[in-house]
Design an enzyme around this catalytic site. Structure first.
Site, PDB file in Angstrom:
ATOM      1  N   LYS A  97     -41.781  31.944  34.055  1.00 44.67           N
ATOM      2  CA  LYS A  97     -42.167  30.731  33.335  1.00 44.67           C
ATOM      3  C   LYS A  97     -42.056  30.967  31.832  1.00 44.67           C
ATOM      4  CE  LYS A  97     -46.078  30.783  35.450  1.00 44.67           C
ATOM      5  NZ  LYS A  97     -47.401  30.514  36.043  1.00 44.67           N
ATOM      6  N   THR A 133     -53.572  22.097  28.867  1.00 43.46           N
ATOM      7  CA  THR A 133     -52.697  22.836  29.778  1.00 43.46           C
ATOM      8  C   THR A 133     -53.474  23.764  30.711  1.00 43.46           C
ATOM      9  OG1 THR A 133     -52.383  24.524  28.062  1.00 43.46           O
ATOM     10  CG2 THR A 133     -50.726  22.760  28.201  1.00 43.46           C
ATOM     11  N   GLY A 180     -54.852  25.281  33.824  1.00 45.52           N
ATOM     12  CA  GLY A 180     -54.499  25.212  35.238  1.00 45.52           C
ATOM     13  C   GLY A 180     -53.037  24.946  35.523  1.00 45.52           C
ATOM     14  N   THR A 181     -52.170  25.059  34.511  1.00 46.01           N
ATOM     15  CA  THR A 181     -50.755  24.751  34.740  1.00 46.01           C
ATOM     16  C   THR A 181     -50.122  25.706  35.761  1.00 46.01           C
ATOM     17  OG1 THR A 181     -50.200  26.048  32.774  1.00 46.01           O
ATOM     18  CG2 THR A 181     -50.330  23.668  32.510  1.00 46.01           C
ATOM     19  N   GLY A 182     -50.415  26.992  35.643  1.00 48.52           N
ATOM     20  CA  GLY A 182     -49.827  27.954  36.578  1.00 48.52           C
ATOM     21  C   GLY A 182     -50.309  27.741  37.998  1.00 48.52           C
ATOM     22  N   CYS A 183     -51.604  27.474  38.141  1.00 47.88           N
ATOM     23  CA  CYS A 183     -52.166  27.205  39.466  1.00 47.88           C
ATOM     24  C   CYS A 183     -51.497  25.981  40.083  1.00 47.88           C
ATOM     25  CB  CYS A 183     -53.670  26.966  39.366  1.00 47.88           C
ATOM     26  SG  CYS A 183     -54.615  28.282  38.585  1.00 47.88           S
TER      27      CYS A 183
END
Length: 274
Positions: free
Chosen positions: A172, A206, A208-211
């Site tokens: 990412k 942003t 929690g974007t990865g989750c």
């Protein structure tokens, strides 16, 4: 009904972790089940406490699920300790279920969500079982021991993950310096690769974007999407969730899990072979 599982920590603020994963699953039409690895006291301004669950009870939660449900895909998020990571790897080892590993290490506010001693356990026990791993740049550097400065470094880091046994690596690019675009790099063990490009959104919301991104991949894979299609559609999900933010809280606000169903026809992800 497709059933998927998240193995992750609880976010009392609702923007990340188990809560974000289950919201994503619901929005994408899969039935979400969960294994909680840790409780956190947190909001948009940060994490004020972490209470890890004993690894034996983590195992008991997972055992309860596999005894009753046919699980189509599993994702992991915050795992916290080497004991929990090893327990999860032991449970998943013989299940033959697609596994998406989001190697959560640091919260948006800078708090550690993975003990230093657990990094080696993730390398040696969990990543060899991973279908897909979704690190950001700092996480990829920590897991491979390689620094990332440009695209050629990204390729080398991907190879480092393949050597551990991972089938697909999504690097990412949110931490890269490009001011105009958010670019994620996707590499498959068979040599295929591509990048996904969307406009960079200037926002602090942003959390929690990865989750959310990894949960969307899990939901799409659980429905039978081909891997590349699941990844691209998940990119749309998180792009819209960031773009149409909710402006909740006084710190790093959560993304909007409702946005995809309302605006998915308006989102374009540019795909380039790399």
């Amino acid at each position: 009904m497709h059933i998927v599982t998240t193995i992750a920590g609880s976010d009392s603020g609702g923007g990340a972790g188990i809560q974000a994963d289950l919201k994503t699953f619901q929005e994408l039409g899969v039935f979400g089940t969960s294994v909680i690895t840790a409780l956190t006291a947190q909001n948009t301004m940060g994490v004020s406490g972490v209470f890890p669950i004993d690894h034996s009870f983590v195992e008991k939660q997972f055992q309860a699920l596999i005894e009753d449900f046919s699980i189509a895909a599993i994702k992991t998020g915050m795992l916290y300790s080497s004991d929990i990571i090893k327990a999860i790897a032991h449970m998943i080892h013989n299940q033959n279920i697609p596994l998406i590993v989001d190697p959560v290490m640091i919260a948006k506010g800078g708090e550690s969500l993975l003990l230093q001693e657990a990094i080696e356990a993730m390398r040696s026990s969990l990543l060899p079982l991973a279908t897909i791993v979704t690190p950001n740049i700092p996480e990829a550097e920590a897991l491979t021991g390689r620094k990332i400065h440009d695209v050629s470094d990204i390729r080398e880091v991907a190879q480092g993950f393949f050597q551990l046994g991972v089938h697909c690596v999504i690097l990412k690019g949110g931490h890269l310096a490009d001011p105009n675009f958010a670019i994620d790099y996707v590499f498959f063990q068979n040599g295929k690769s591509f990048s996904m490009q969307t406009p960079r959104i200037q926002t602090s919301n942003t959390h929690g974007t990865g989750c959310t991104f990894s949960a969307a991949i899990t939901a799409f894979l659980g429905q039978g999407f081909a891997m590349d299609k699941a990844i691209i559609e998940a990119k749309k999900f998180i792009q819209l969730a960031i773009l149409h933010d909710l402006s909740i809280g006084h710190g790093y606000g959560p993304t909007n899990h409702f946005a995809y169903q309302l605006h998915k026809d308006s989102c374009e992800v540019l795909i380039y072979e790399t």
